[in-house]
Design a protein around this motif. Sequence first.
Motif, mmCIF file in Angstrom:
data_model
loop_
_atom_site.group_PDB
_atom_site.id
_atom_site.type_symbol
_atom_site.label_atom_id
_atom_site.label_comp_id
_atom_site.label_asym_id
_atom_site.label_seq_id
_atom_site.Cartn_x
_atom_site.Cartn_y
_atom_site.Cartn_z
ATOM 1 N N LYS A 145 0.819 -1.205 0.000
ATOM 2 C CA LYS A 145 0.000 0.000 0.000
ATOM 3 C C LYS A 145 0.857 1.260 0.000
ATOM 4 O O LYS A 145 0.562 2.233 -0.714
ATOM 5 N N THR A 149 0.685 3.822 -3.122
ATOM 6 C CA THR A 149 0.236 5.190 -2.869
ATOM 7 C C THR A 149 1.289 6.201 -3.318
ATOM 8 O O THR A 149 0.959 7.229 -3.927
ATOM 9 N N THR A 155 -5.491 2.316 -4.290
ATOM 10 C CA THR A 155 -5.599 1.093 -3.497
ATOM 11 C C THR A 155 -6.589 1.375 -2.367
ATOM 12 O O THR A 155 -6.697 2.520 -1.913
#
Length: 348
Positions: A145, A149, A155
């Motif tokens: 993640k 990002t 996500t």
Amino acid sequence: MDIVVLCGGLSNERDVSISSGTDAARALRSRGHRVLLVDLFFGFEGDLGAGRAVFDQPQEDLHWRVGEQAPDLHELCRIRQARGGSLIGPNVIELCRLADIAFLALHGEEGENGKLQAALDLAGVKYTGSGYLGSAIAMDKELTKIMLTAAGIATPPGMLLHRDDPRENTVGYPCVVKPCSGGSSVGVSIVHSREAFLAALDMAFEYENSVLVERYIAGREFTVGLMDGRAMPAIEIIPKSGFYDYKNKYQAGLTQEVCPAPLSEEDTQRLQRLAEATMEALHVDVYCRCDYIMDADGTFYCLEANTLPGMTPTSLIPQMARAQGYDYAALCEQIIAASLKRYEGQTA
């Protein structure tokens, strides 16, 4: 070529790995390679004194079927303790060093989290699939993640809980509860209430000490394979009931998998380019499979990347290969060829 196919181990995905390894070994033998199928944990009991002649030893084919539930590892853990707790069985590294390459048919933590890849690197063993860095990042869903990002790839919003943390849900309902480094949807729940949330945490913590809680994104589910950095045809995954959990993944007839996915050309290209960007963002090389949810607004949310995806003939990557016009055995050889590129120009 002389090839060691590594499978098994002590992962919750052990059964899937043995199925993948058995099929890969059989396919590679059909192409004229000398292949030994070896369980990472139990090791190899054959005589290595004859050098590469060890690859002439006959092996019986396994006819392995993945059950409805993940395997019970308690007995294997007991045996492991009797062997001193090593996750790598006798003669595994030595045998791999005799081979031209180790074909990694492993799934789950010790096969995909980068530790084995680093050990093989230190031992001078060539192997298939991504290196240790991409494997480590992709296996950890929190790190995934963070990297996605940073790269601007959507996500689902999420939070990480450790075993001793207060069991508060700041994501909201419905949400998805999953072990942070698991695979094959083992220990995953979709929950709609506080009571269900607490029960899902209890189950997820049976597998790991860290659990990821994500906002549930309603929509269509897709997966895209990548080979040598280029996207393969996408597949839409449509479970006949529930979600794409362990049972729906591995029991025949419970999930419809449509390949190529019924998307517009524009959406297909958008998804494939996104998959290539995902692979790059996570520092994954050689091949992998990336999973996405497309919401009602057409946004693709990346769920995860699998650096050693399932390799039974009916698995998703082999289906994508068939859509491109090559069979399972050719796919196994393509994985080897793409993997060997990593070692070009290296000195012995």
